[in-house]
Motif scaffolding. Sequence first.
Motif, short mmCIF file in Angstrom:
data_model
loop_
_atom_site.label_atom_id
_atom_site.label_comp_id
_atom_site.label_asym_id
_atom_site.label_seq_id
_atom_site.Cartn_x
_atom_site.Cartn_y
_atom_site.Cartn_z
N PRO A 175 0.40 -1.37 -0.16
CA PRO A 175 -0.05 -0.24 -0.08
C PRO A 175 0.82 1.70 -0.48
CG PRO A 175 0.03 -0.90 1.97
CD PRO A 175 1.01 -2.52 1.18
N THR A 181 -5.78 -1.32 -4.77
CA THR A 181 -5.58 -2.76 -4.16
C THR A 181 -4.78 -3.39 -4.68
OG1 THR A 181 -8.15 -2.89 -4.55
CG2 THR A 181 -7.46 -2.09 -2.50
N TRP A 224 -5.31 -1.10 3.33
CA TRP A 224 -4.82 -0.24 2.43
C TRP A 224 -6.22 0.76 2.54
CZ3 TRP A 224 -2.53 -1.00 -2.59
CH2 TRP A 224 -1.57 -2.22 -2.60
N THR A 238 -6.46 3.82 -4.27
CA THR A 238 -6.12 3.54 -2.66
C THR A 238 -5.82 5.74 -2.58
OG1 THR A 238 -4.51 2.48 -3.00
CG2 THR A 238 -5.57 1.32 -2.29
N THR A 279 -12.80 -5.86 4.46
CA THR A 279 -12.84 -4.42 4.35
C THR A 279 -14.18 -3.82 5.74
OG1 THR A 279 -13.37 -4.42 2.17
CG2 THR A 279 -14.30 -2.90 2.78
N TRP A 284 -9.20 -1.61 3.67
CA TRP A 284 -9.74 -3.19 2.99
C TRP A 284 -8.17 -3.80 3.21
CZ3 TRP A 284 -6.82 -5.52 -1.46
CH2 TRP A 284 -6.70 -6.80 -1.34
#
Length: 727
Positions: A175, A181, A224, A238, A279, A284
Amino acid sequence: MEASEIKSTLFTHLLCAFAFINSTDYSIFINDSEYSKFDSFTTRVKLQNPSVTSLLSIYTGGENSSLFNSLINQSSYRKSFIDSSIRTARRFDFQGIDFCGAGPKQGKDLVNFATLLKEWRIAITSEARNTKRSELVLVMTGYYLKASDSLSYPFESMQKNLDWVHFVAYNYYLPKRDSVTRFHAPLYGSSGWENTDSGIKEWRKRGFSSNKLVIGLPYHGFAWTLVKPGEGGVGRPTSGPAITMDGSMAYKFIKSYIRGFGDGVVSRYNDTFVVNYFTVESTWVNFDDVEAIKEKVSYAKKNGLLGYSVFQVGSDDNWVLSTAAHEVNKDHHNRRLLIVVLVTALTATFLLAMVFFCYYHKGTVITITRMVYRLRIHLSAPDEDLNENGSDLIVFDYLTIKLATSYFSTENKVGEGGFGAVYKGKLFNGVEIAVKRLSKTSKQGLEEFKNEIALTAKLQHVNLVRLLGYCTKRNEKLLIYEYLPNKSLDHFLIDPRKSILLDWRRRVNIIEGITQGLLYLQEYSNFTIIHRDIKASNVLLDHEMNPKISDFGMARIFGKYELEANTSRIVGTYGYVPPEYVRKGIYSPKYDVYSFGVLLLQIISGNKTSCYYGPHENMNLLEYAYGLWMEGRGVEFFDPSLDDTASACKIMRCMQVALLCVQENSADRPSMLEVDSLIKNEGRPIGTPNMPAFSMNKHEDDKGDTFNSGFNLYSINDVTISQMLPR
């Protein structure tokens, strides 16, 4: 995790990490702080499983990468390194050597890498023959390669000279580096996606046998931050990591995080990629749970791999993942898989890892990235941004702090002040913290909270407590500091059993530290800061009894060329507040000088500011000290346990300096620069102090200046003034 806590019956091999390369002579060394752990590692892990094999892991990546490159290109350096590695392994009773972090090479470096492995194996064989001992196992860590990569490993030499290679089958996507993602450790993947199956196939194409490959299983995942909350899944935009600084989370912390939401969070298993994920609003998380671990161990068996390794054992949650892998292994009766576990002795907790290794690709070049896990936690955006100056402060997630403090349990509560309760906590990476929690009934509120964040973020000094970050989630106001194990100075001064631990040498060190902290605030920082609440309970002590000034909630920035400022809101602590501030709301750097003088009298006497002294018990602390000093009986004021004969800093001189600091007229008080000079320079002339402030026995012509603000100083024991309008 301590070696004795490892359930070694689940494993065939255990690695103890890390030893390092000495940049001077290329020998191997172990940090002094970890020496005892390495020394006892093999003995302890064999108590449960006598047949387990222990290996010493040497780190050659990160900042050691250039050092390793120099090493392989010089024969004398290679010999020093090889001989030292063997001696060190034997010294600590390890049965093998692992080297971790070496990336792929090309050209001359690749040839010399092959030579190192050949010479290493020859030396190991020779040493075993000469000592009539079993040969040391020799293994290394290897990383993902694409077909298009020009860099490579010396596969022929590795095949001949290594017992096996740990294939790092994780950290493909991170990330902190990737803007959408991705699963960080997928077993399989779409075309063009990095995944373990394609990576192992590439190694095979380049000539390395499956039966010398060990697949890596990550006991960690990554979080993330989604650009659009709720839109989980692969390929979503993200804005960077979530939960931690780099997004990394130990498996046991992930499970704890999920449990914290009750039934509100459900982890799902993707059997196409062989990963788990979930999530939560804008976060996430992807990781390997039991299903993924079992499938990857089965993959190792089906594809003829030697076995599996886990990174790292301390991140498991009550041995759930290790047991699952072990059970799959037991099901394959026709072949015993090799099980290897990386154990870091450098961490005493379930810290995710000391080092993460990964590669990122740009054209045909592979660059090694060492992901060092930050010991500070960075979490999702708060309800409001209080860090207006863009400092290095961290915004913590409420759940993280709640877990760190065991849900703000009474067992973790270590104190309480005007702000609220203070709790000891431990982050999932093992770092101890102190958490100040604003009480809903506190007279100090959001203004002090914001003030402490704004001011402390600008200050960095060894004698100031370090603010790590804050949290404003769930209507909470939390300040997170470094944890200092010896609590505050008042705990030692007022407790006869503890005060004897503070001999004069230690007290001089504390006086010097407080002086330097105040000098920094008033003279040497980019801003002049008036603390306005210097007192014994706001001086914290670290493990070596070094002082650190804390609690900047009442502090104010003061103009460099301002002489004084005025306020109608009176704050501070009875006994430490100077008269000009109480009467007229005037404050200046001399405010903290006055408070320092009171504190200095406490340090040399061990007495409280709230009690009365003298034969008739009608004198406050300042009057009592001044009277004894004027009569030449100052020694009667000293803590009787103190002895300054061996010290250049004399108690009587400190007493006189303290009395200069608490004089009625602020203009008569020395500056902190002068205080520092007077204490350090025994030969410097020192003035005669006038009668201190708030004296009841003033001369008749001084009565007009006596304190008359409608409350009694002597009736309160170290109580913080929250607000008061001066007369």
